[in-house]
Write an enzyme that holds these catalytic residues in place. Structure first.
Site, PDB file in Angstrom:
ATOM      1  N   SER A 242       0.829  -1.218   0.000  1.00 24.22           N
ATOM      2  CA  SER A 242       0.000   0.000   0.000  1.00 24.22           C
ATOM      3  C   SER A 242       0.863   1.267   0.000  1.00 24.22           C
ATOM      4  O   SER A 242       0.557   2.236  -0.711  1.00 24.22           O
ATOM      5  CB  SER A 242      -0.961   0.008   1.187  1.00 24.22           C
ATOM      6  OG  SER A 242      -0.278  -0.196   2.402  1.00 24.22           O
ATOM      7  N   HIS A 272      -1.939  -8.853   2.188  1.00 24.66           N
ATOM      8  CA  HIS A 272      -1.617  -7.562   2.820  1.00 24.66           C
ATOM      9  C   HIS A 272      -2.758  -7.202   3.775  1.00 24.66           C
ATOM     10  O   HIS A 272      -3.059  -7.968   4.676  1.00 24.66           O
ATOM     11  CB  HIS A 272      -1.366  -6.540   1.697  1.00 24.66           C
ATOM     12  CG  HIS A 272      -0.793  -5.232   2.130  1.00 24.66           C
ATOM     13  ND1 HIS A 272      -0.064  -5.070   3.278  1.00 24.66           N
ATOM     14  CD2 HIS A 272      -0.841  -3.996   1.553  1.00 24.66           C
ATOM     15  CE1 HIS A 272       0.314  -3.802   3.382  1.00 24.66           C
ATOM     16  NE2 HIS A 272      -0.160  -3.126   2.352  1.00 24.66           N
ATOM     17  N   HIS A 318       5.798 -12.432   7.945  1.00 26.63           N
ATOM     18  CA  HIS A 318       5.990 -11.056   7.480  1.00 26.63           C
ATOM     19  C   HIS A 318       7.178 -10.995   6.532  1.00 26.63           C
ATOM     20  O   HIS A 318       8.134 -11.760   6.684  1.00 26.63           O
ATOM     21  CB  HIS A 318       6.234 -10.107   8.663  1.00 26.63           C
ATOM     22  CG  HIS A 318       6.009  -8.674   8.302  1.00 26.63           C
ATOM     23  ND1 HIS A 318       7.002  -7.873   7.788  1.00 26.63           N
ATOM     24  CD2 HIS A 318       4.884  -7.905   8.336  1.00 26.63           C
ATOM     25  CE1 HIS A 318       6.495  -6.679   7.549  1.00 26.63           C
ATOM     26  NE2 HIS A 318       5.220  -6.666   7.866  1.00 26.63           N
ATOM     27  N   ARG A 327       3.037  -4.123  16.912  1.00 25.63           N
ATOM     28  CA  ARG A 327       1.651  -3.695  16.727  1.00 25.63           C
ATOM     29  C   ARG A 327       0.705  -4.783  17.256  1.00 25.63           C
ATOM     30  O   ARG A 327      -0.384  -4.488  17.737  1.00 25.63           O
ATOM     31  CB  ARG A 327       1.372  -3.409  15.242  1.00 25.63           C
ATOM     32  CG  ARG A 327       2.267  -2.330  14.661  1.00 25.63           C
ATOM     33  CD  ARG A 327       2.087  -2.190  13.164  1.00 25.63           C
ATOM     34  NE  ARG A 327       2.445  -3.419  12.458  1.00 25.63           N
ATOM     35  CZ  ARG A 327       2.284  -3.614  11.149  1.00 25.63           C
ATOM     36  NH1 ARG A 327       1.750  -2.651  10.401  1.00 25.63           N
ATOM     37  NH2 ARG A 327       2.634  -4.743  10.586  1.00 25.63           N
ATOM     38  N   ASP A 373      -2.223  -8.032  11.920  1.00 22.67           N
ATOM     39  CA  ASP A 373      -3.570  -8.470  11.570  1.00 22.67           C
ATOM     40  C   ASP A 373      -4.069  -9.634  12.414  1.00 22.67           C
ATOM     41  O   ASP A 373      -5.263  -9.941  12.400  1.00 22.67           O
ATOM     42  CB  ASP A 373      -3.610  -8.855  10.088  1.00 22.67           C
ATOM     43  CG  ASP A 373      -3.312  -7.664   9.200  1.00 22.67           C
ATOM     44  OD1 ASP A 373      -3.870  -6.589   9.457  1.00 22.67           O
ATOM     45  OD2 ASP A 373      -2.509  -7.809   8.260  1.00 22.67           O
TER      46      ASP A 373
HETATM   47  N1  AMX Z   1       1.397 -19.642   6.794  1.00 21.05           N
HETATM   48  C1  AMX Z   1       1.852 -20.598   5.941  1.00 21.05           C
HETATM   49  N2  AMX Z   1       2.859 -20.405   5.092  1.00 21.05           N
HETATM   50  C2  AMX Z   1       3.487 -19.224   5.135  1.00 21.05           C
HETATM   51  C3  AMX Z   1       3.094 -18.195   6.016  1.00 21.05           C
HETATM   52  C4  AMX Z   1       1.997 -18.431   6.860  1.00 21.05           C
HETATM   53  N3  AMX Z   1       1.541 -17.515   7.688  1.00 21.05           N
HETATM   54  N4  AMX Z   1       3.893 -17.136   5.811  1.00 21.05           N
HETATM   55  C5  AMX Z   1       4.753 -17.481   4.833  1.00 21.05           C
HETATM   56  N5  AMX Z   1       4.501 -18.740   4.429  1.00 21.05           N
HETATM   57  C6  AMX Z   1       5.165 -19.443   3.315  1.00 21.05           C
HETATM   58  C7  AMX Z   1       5.037 -18.622   2.066  1.00 21.05           C
HETATM   59  O1  AMX Z   1       3.759 -18.788   1.457  1.00 21.05           O
HETATM   60  C8  AMX Z   1       6.168 -19.133   1.238  1.00 21.05           C
HETATM   61  O2  AMX Z   1       5.772 -20.356   0.691  1.00 21.05           O
HETATM   62  P1  AMX Z   1       6.220 -20.795  -0.804  1.00 21.05           P
HETATM   63  O3  AMX Z   1       7.695 -20.957  -0.692  1.00 21.05           O
HETATM   64  O4  AMX Z   1       5.467 -22.063  -1.022  1.00 21.05           O
HETATM   65  O5  AMX Z   1       5.816 -19.691  -1.715  1.00 21.05           O
HETATM   66  C9  AMX Z   1       7.229 -19.396   2.302  1.00 21.05           C
HETATM   67  O6  AMX Z   1       6.530 -19.522   3.540  1.00 21.05           O
HETATM   68  C10 AMX Z   1       8.265 -18.290   2.431  1.00 21.05           C
HETATM   69  O7  AMX Z   1       7.605 -17.045   2.656  1.00 21.05           O
HETATM   70  P2  AMX Z   1       8.303 -15.865   3.485  1.00 21.05           P
HETATM   71  O8  AMX Z   1       9.544 -15.479   2.768  1.00 21.05           O
HETATM   72  O9  AMX Z   1       8.415 -16.237   4.916  1.00 21.05           O
HETATM   73  O10 AMX Z   1       7.185 -14.725   3.412  1.00 21.05           O
HETATM   74  P3  AMX Z   1       6.984 -13.597   2.293  1.00 21.05           P
HETATM   75  O11 AMX Z   1       7.880 -12.471   2.609  1.00 21.05           O
HETATM   76  O12 AMX Z   1       7.041 -14.167   0.926  1.00 21.05           O
HETATM   77  O13 AMX Z   1       5.460 -13.204   2.545  1.00 21.05           O
HETATM   78  C11 AMX Z   1       3.569 -12.705   3.924  1.00 21.05           C
HETATM   79  C12 AMX Z   1       5.065 -12.462   3.680  1.00 21.05           C
HETATM   80  C13 AMX Z   1       3.087 -11.762   5.006  1.00 21.05           C
HETATM   81  C14 AMX Z   1       2.803 -12.402   2.611  1.00 21.05           C
HETATM   82  C15 AMX Z   1       3.349 -14.188   4.347  1.00 21.05           C
HETATM   83  O14 AMX Z   1       3.999 -14.414   5.574  1.00 21.05           O
HETATM   84  C16 AMX Z   1       1.896 -14.583   4.457  1.00 21.05           C
HETATM   85  O15 AMX Z   1       1.289 -14.963   3.452  1.00 21.05           O
HETATM   86  N6  AMX Z   1       1.269 -14.483   5.703  1.00 21.05           N
HETATM   87  C17 AMX Z   1      -0.130 -14.739   5.891  1.00 21.05           C
HETATM   88  C18 AMX Z   1      -0.954 -13.553   5.397  1.00 21.05           C
HETATM   89  C19 AMX Z   1      -0.789 -12.337   6.302  1.00 21.05           C
HETATM   90  O16 AMX Z   1      -0.887 -12.429   7.524  1.00 21.05           O
HETATM   91  N7  AMX Z   1      -0.565 -11.165   5.693  1.00 21.05           N
HETATM   92  C20 AMX Z   1      -0.498  -9.888   6.431  1.00 21.05           C
HETATM   93  C21 AMX Z   1       0.909  -9.332   6.560  1.00 21.05           C
HETATM   94  C22 AMX Z   1       0.889  -7.992   7.248  1.00 21.05           C
HETATM   95  C23 AMX Z   1       0.222  -6.963   6.397  1.00 21.05           C
HETATM   96  O17 AMX Z   1       0.696  -6.657   5.311  1.00 21.05           O
HETATM   97  N8  AMX Z   1      -0.880  -6.421   6.793  1.00 21.05           N
END
Ligand code: AMX
Length: 435
Positions: A242, A272, A318, A327, A373
């Site tokens: 964002s 996000h 994250h 937070r 979140d």
């Molecule tokens: N549950 C299960 N798997 C997860 C995970 C979770 N909470 N967080 C990361 N992973 C997985 C990823 O999907 C990725 O899998 P892949 O290799 O099969 O593609 C692997 O772990 C490596 O990911 P990462 O490097 O740790 O995370 P990232 O930087 O690529 O992504 C984020 C970060 C937040 C998108 C991810 O942790 C996620 O999807 N979390 C759940 C959704 C969420 O809570 N989003 C909100 C974040 C805060 C915000 O922006 N408001």
């Protein structure tokens, strides 16, 4: 008391001078290198953005102008009788780097209230949206429509000097922020309630007005929650979707309305800002499945079922953070103070105890700890704001207060249109010397 605009204007020459000197003396210094994995990995860790309001440390979490969340809670002005900071104060801090006085914050509340009226056609536009159009789509639509009043766009069309950009960007940002409670509450009242929206009370603070317009003005604790919520969701440095989107679109000299609207579209994604909606739905599903059995075993099993289903555990992980999000911690503290016995809070606490271990064992995510979140929805539902599909709108109102200060700074610095370099995979292969 000195106004926000005057405070910013007074500091600007010195800031510009510092940057000019820094670039003159060190402009050709290397600040990092980029690997092929980073290029294919969502640009993670590449230092390529200037963002003054906040810096995110992977262990410690966010600092706003050098201050942690507890420090901000300590030093920022509060409402009369309140104990949470007013987001008005954080906006001031983000833009100027200075902690405002009580009076300056009261003046800012009054200024936003005075600028809050919506054009009739925007009200009608919101009223015409079908109630099954997602609130985030309605939100960005309304913000786009507010472009109609953009002073920046009008001045630009007339032809203005570059040095005047930030002043118009400031005015647009102030007007836009001022109107968000009217926009956000109208969406809420239309979609979930009777469509009637209370008027802005001109002598009240921003969070009171938003809470009151949503229909929770009688509940002092909910108003305090709004103050905390709107403060902590503002800013999380510049690279998140964002913030980066708002900054990127603004670099084309699109107005603050168009820029924020684009940022909100990004916030609406489930990875996000939409994660807060996902978390509450996921917790509710869990509650349905496991009933009153909050044992470690049953939580563990539910987490594994989610992961085995190829889904992410929402609210965990994250892109930058590697520890529990401060937070999250500040919201947990709010819950411990105001709703320690709420069953959903107990569930959240149990997940907090179990999920990091499960995610670590699962071995994929780089961060097994909760983010912002994972907690917000549980606080909102406790007070009766149970409509999870609305939650990201509140995040968006707060995010506006974080990304618009940087947009003003961007224009004040004369930042250019953003344009990173892309190559096709063949060219990257050649670049790294692949056979
Ligand atoms: N549950 C299960 N798997 C997860 C995970 C979770 N909470 N967080 C990361 N992973 C997985 C990823 O999907 C990725 O899998 P892949 O290799 O099969 O593609 C692997 O772990 C490596 O990911 P990462 O490097 O740790 O995370 P990232 O930087 O690529 O992504 C984020 C970060 C937040 C998108 C991810 O942790 C996620 O999807 N979390 C759940 C959704 C969420 O809570 N989003 C909100 C974040 C805060 C915000 O922006 N408001």
């Amino acid at each position: 008391a000195k106004s926000l605009k005057d405070t910013f204007a007074a500091k600007l020459p010195e800031e510009l001078e510092k940057i000019k000197k820094l670039r003159k003396d060190y402009g050709s210094k290397v600040v990092g290198e980029v690997t092929l994995d980073q290029v294919y990995g969502g640009a993670r860790g590449i230092k390529s953005l200037v963002w003054e309001g906040s810096v995110l440390d992977s262990e410690e979490g966010i600092r706003f102008r050098g201050k942690t969340i507890p420090e901000c809670q300590e030093v920022l002005p509060k409402a009369e009788g309140g104990s949470e900071p007013l987001p008005e104060g954080l906006f001031w801090l983000l833009l100027t780097g200075e902690v405002p006085s009580e009076q300056q914050v009261r003046d800012l509340s009054a200024e936003w209230a005075a600028r809050s009226d919506l054009p009739k056609f925007v009200e009608e536009l919101i009223d015409r949206c079908p109630s099954d159009l997602h609130p985030m789509a309605q939100f960005s639509l309304a913000v786009t429509a507010l472009e109609h009043g953009s002073e920046f766009a009008k001045a630009y069309a007339k032809g203005i000097n570059k040095k005047e950009y930030w002043g118009y960007t400031f005015e647009d940002s102030m007007n836009l922020i001022a109107k968000l409670p009217n926009v956000a509450s109208r969406i809420y009242r239309n979609v979930y309630k009777d469509g009637k929206v209370a008027a802005i009370q001109k002598d009240k603070d921003y969070s009171f007005n938003l809470a009151n317009q949503l229909g929770f003005g009688e509940n002092k604790d909910f108003i305090e929650l709004m103050r905390l919520y709107l403060t902590i969701h503002t800013d999380h440095e510049g690279g998140n979707v964002s913030a980066h989107t708002t900054h990127l679109v603004g670099s084309a000299l699109s107005s603050p309305y168009l820029s924020l609207s684009a940022g909100l579209q990004g916030l609406a994604g489930p990875l996000h800002g939409l994660a807060n909606q996902e978390v509450l739905n996921w917790l509710q599903e869990m509650k349905k499945t496991i009933g009153n059995d909050l044992s470690d075993e049953s939580i563990k099993k539910y987490l594994w079922d989610t992961l085995h289903g190829g889904r992410v555990v929402p609210g965990y992980g994250h892109a930058v953070l590697r520890k529990t999000d401060p937070r999250y911690v500040s919201q947990r503290e709010f819950a411990l103070k105001h709703l320690p016995d709420d069953p959903m809070f107990k569930l959240v606490s149990q997940v907090y105890k179990i999920a990091p271990g499960v995610l670590t064992e699962h071995g994929k995510t780089k961060n097994p700890y909760p983010n912002v979140d994972a907690h917000s929805g549980v606080l909102l539902q406790y007070y009766g704001l149970t409509e999870a599909s609305y939650y990201t709108v509140l995040f968006g109102v707060s995010r506006a207060l974080g990304v618009l200060p940087q947009l003003i700074i961007d224009r004040a610095y004369g930042m250019p249109i953003e344009r990173p370099k892309s190559l096709d995979s063949k060219s990257f292969a050649k670049l790294v010397g692949a056979q």
